[in-house]
Design an enzyme around this catalytic site. Structure first.
Site, short mmCIF file in Angstrom:
data_model
loop_
_atom_site.label_atom_id
_atom_site.label_comp_id
_atom_site.label_asym_id
_atom_site.label_seq_id
_atom_site.Cartn_x
_atom_site.Cartn_y
_atom_site.Cartn_z
N LYS A 152 0.81 -1.23 0.00
CA LYS A 152 0.00 0.00 0.00
C LYS A 152 0.85 1.28 0.00
O LYS A 152 0.54 2.23 -0.71
CB LYS A 152 -0.94 0.01 1.21
N ASP A 200 -9.94 2.40 2.75
CA ASP A 200 -9.87 1.83 4.11
C ASP A 200 -10.51 2.75 5.16
O ASP A 200 -11.26 2.28 6.03
CB ASP A 200 -8.42 1.56 4.51
N GLY A 251 -0.93 1.57 16.65
CA GLY A 251 -0.30 1.35 15.36
C GLY A 251 0.06 2.67 14.70
O GLY A 251 -0.44 3.73 15.12
N GLY A 275 -0.06 2.17 7.53
CA GLY A 275 -1.13 2.65 6.65
C GLY A 275 -2.51 2.44 7.26
O GLY A 275 -3.39 3.31 7.15
P1 NAP Z 1 2.06 -1.98 8.63
O1 NAP Z 1 2.16 -0.72 7.82
O2 NAP Z 1 3.07 -3.06 8.41
O3 NAP Z 1 2.07 -1.55 10.19
C1 NAP Z 1 2.17 -2.53 11.18
C2 NAP Z 1 1.99 -1.90 12.56
O4 NAP Z 1 1.99 -2.95 13.53
C3 NAP Z 1 3.09 -0.91 12.96
O5 NAP Z 1 2.50 0.12 13.73
C4 NAP Z 1 4.03 -1.79 13.81
O6 NAP Z 1 4.76 -1.08 14.78
C5 NAP Z 1 3.01 -2.67 14.52
N1 NAP Z 1 3.60 -3.94 14.97
C6 NAP Z 1 3.92 -5.01 14.19
N2 NAP Z 1 4.40 -5.99 14.97
C7 NAP Z 1 4.40 -5.55 16.25
C8 NAP Z 1 4.78 -6.12 17.51
N3 NAP Z 1 5.27 -7.36 17.59
N4 NAP Z 1 4.62 -5.38 18.62
C9 NAP Z 1 4.12 -4.13 18.56
N5 NAP Z 1 3.73 -3.54 17.38
C10 NAP Z 1 3.88 -4.23 16.26
O7 NAP Z 1 0.64 -2.69 8.41
P2 NAP Z 1 -0.76 -2.01 8.03
O8 NAP Z 1 -0.94 -2.01 6.55
O9 NAP Z 1 -0.88 -0.72 8.76
O10 NAP Z 1 -1.81 -3.12 8.58
C11 NAP Z 1 -1.95 -3.35 9.98
C12 NAP Z 1 -3.03 -4.42 10.18
O11 NAP Z 1 -4.32 -3.93 9.78
C13 NAP Z 1 -2.76 -5.67 9.32
O12 NAP Z 1 -2.87 -6.80 10.13
C14 NAP Z 1 -3.87 -5.66 8.28
O13 NAP Z 1 -4.29 -6.97 7.91
C15 NAP Z 1 -5.00 -4.91 9.02
N6 NAP Z 1 -5.92 -4.26 8.05
C16 NAP Z 1 -7.24 -4.64 8.06
C17 NAP Z 1 -8.12 -4.03 7.16
C18 NAP Z 1 -9.59 -4.43 7.14
O14 NAP Z 1 -10.27 -4.16 6.14
N7 NAP Z 1 -10.12 -5.04 8.19
C19 NAP Z 1 -7.68 -3.03 6.29
C20 NAP Z 1 -6.34 -2.64 6.34
C21 NAP Z 1 -5.46 -3.28 7.23
P3 NAP Z 1 6.20 -0.42 14.41
O15 NAP Z 1 5.90 0.90 13.75
O16 NAP Z 1 6.88 -0.28 15.72
O17 NAP Z 1 6.90 -1.39 13.50
#
Ligand code: NAP
Length: 293
Positions: free
Chosen positions: A77, A113, A137, A140
């Site tokens: 993304k 989103d 978080g 994105g």
């Molecule tokens: P991303 O950009 O990779 O961000 C991941 C986030 O999780 C960051 O804030 C990261 O913190 C944190 N994180 C990862 N592992 C961690 C750990 N072990 N301990 C503490 N914090 C941790 O991912 P994203 O695109 O924002 O997506 C995040 C989640 O939302 C995904 O699981 C995705 O499937 C879900 N999502 C769902 C929908 C829906 O329609 N329901 C839509 C979009 C996304 P750091 O900054 O410290 O690395």
């Protein structure tokens, strides 16, 4: 896939798709194809596993192959927002693209989103106007959650993230709005700060904790008000690591299945110029998750 699905693909069938890495787990094909079937459209939604180093080439192929539009999922993304020249205002603000539409040989990036989460927050009826929302978080998805919280008129938003600098960067993204909304960025210790939690109307998990890890970070659920709403962007057949303690503490909760449906319905309309029939995408998702419709 039933045999008749292949039999009905012809030279005039047109396509939409999702690109991700991995992508096998995606439930978007089930939702979009159910809507095509219901509408009797000669279109199909596919899933392509695309490695990050191939994203640029894959995006360039969209107009060349006549693909109508695509969704993007992890990890594409943010990278796509840097590659696609024409972004909607919302995709630009979020710095992330979750859908791309091909028109006249040009690609347009958008992001459904935040609107999807906003719709779901309104559907589940959490009254968040004038309230404090905690977003965990800073990626994105968290940017979308902050925007959705602003749109449901939260007035105090606390971004809580493991890497504090990313939380501060996300806060700065919304700096134009900071005169009317108080946005704060903290590290994960804030999830045990009773003064912060005491005032929370909603806590949103927008991290991949619970997906990539078995447990969630320590959070003092009992310190939140009895009606504090816990919302996890993750969705799964079983309760997530973030929601299980919320359920035990008798707080209202929801996972992100409703957001997935809502962002998918908005994307379907962008790709096809027509809305999916009401309820079709939700029923297709519920079937996959083993839930009653
Ligand atoms: P991303 O950009 O990779 O961000 C991941 C986030 O999780 C960051 O804030 C990261 O913190 C944190 N994180 C990862 N592992 C961690 C750990 N072990 N301990 C503490 N914090 C941790 O991912 P994203 O695109 O924002 O997506 C995040 C989640 O939302 C995904 O699981 C995705 O499937 C879900 N999502 C769902 C929908 C829906 O329609 N329901 C839509 C979009 C996304 P750091 O900054 O410290 O690395």
């Amino acid at each position: 896939m039933p045999r008749e699905t292949f039999d009905t693909i012809s030279g005039s069938t047109s396509f939409t798709a999702i690109l991700g890495d991995p992508v096998e787990h995606s439930l978007s094909p089930a939702m979009h194809n159910a809507a095509y079937a219901e509408l009797g459209l000669d279109r199909r939604y596919l899933a392509f596993r695309v490695a990050p180093e191939n994203l640029r080439t894959a995006l360039r192929a969209i107009p060349a192959l006549g693909i109508r539009g695509i969704n993007l999922t992890v990890p594409h993304k943010i990278a796509a927002a840097r590659i696609i020249p024409h972004l909607s205002r919302e995709a630009g603000l979020l710095g992330a693209v979750n859908c791309v539409v091909s028109r006249g040989g040009r690609l347009f990036g958008d992001n459904t989103d935040a609107r999807g989460l906003e719709r779901d927050l309104r559907r589940i009826g959490g009254a968040l106007a004038e309230q404090r929302v905690i977003v965990i978080g800073a990626g994105g998805a968290a940017a979308s959650a902050v925007l959705a919280a602003i749109r449901v008129r939260a007035v105090e938003i606390t971004i809580v993230n493991r890497t504090a600098s990313r939380g501060h960067a996300l806060k700065r993204r919304f700096s134009e709005l900071l005169r009317t909304i108080a946005i704060d960025a903290r590290d994960l210790d804030a999830l045990q700060d009773r003064d912060l939690l005491r005032d929370a109307a909603c806590v949103i998990n927008a991290t991949s904790m619970g997906l990539t890890t078995r447990d969630f970070a320590p959070l003092d659920y009992a310190a939140t008000p009895r009606d504090c709403f816990f919302y996890d962007l993750l969705y799964a057949p079983k309760l997530t690591a973030f929601l299980s303690p919320a359920a035990r503490a008798r707080r209202p909760y929801s996972d992100g299945a409703g957001m997935l449906v809502a962002q998918g319905e908005l994307a379907f309309r962008l790709f096809n110029g027509v809305a999916p029939p009401p309820g079709v995408m939700r029923r297709a998702l519920n079937l996959k998750l083993g839930r009653d419709s």
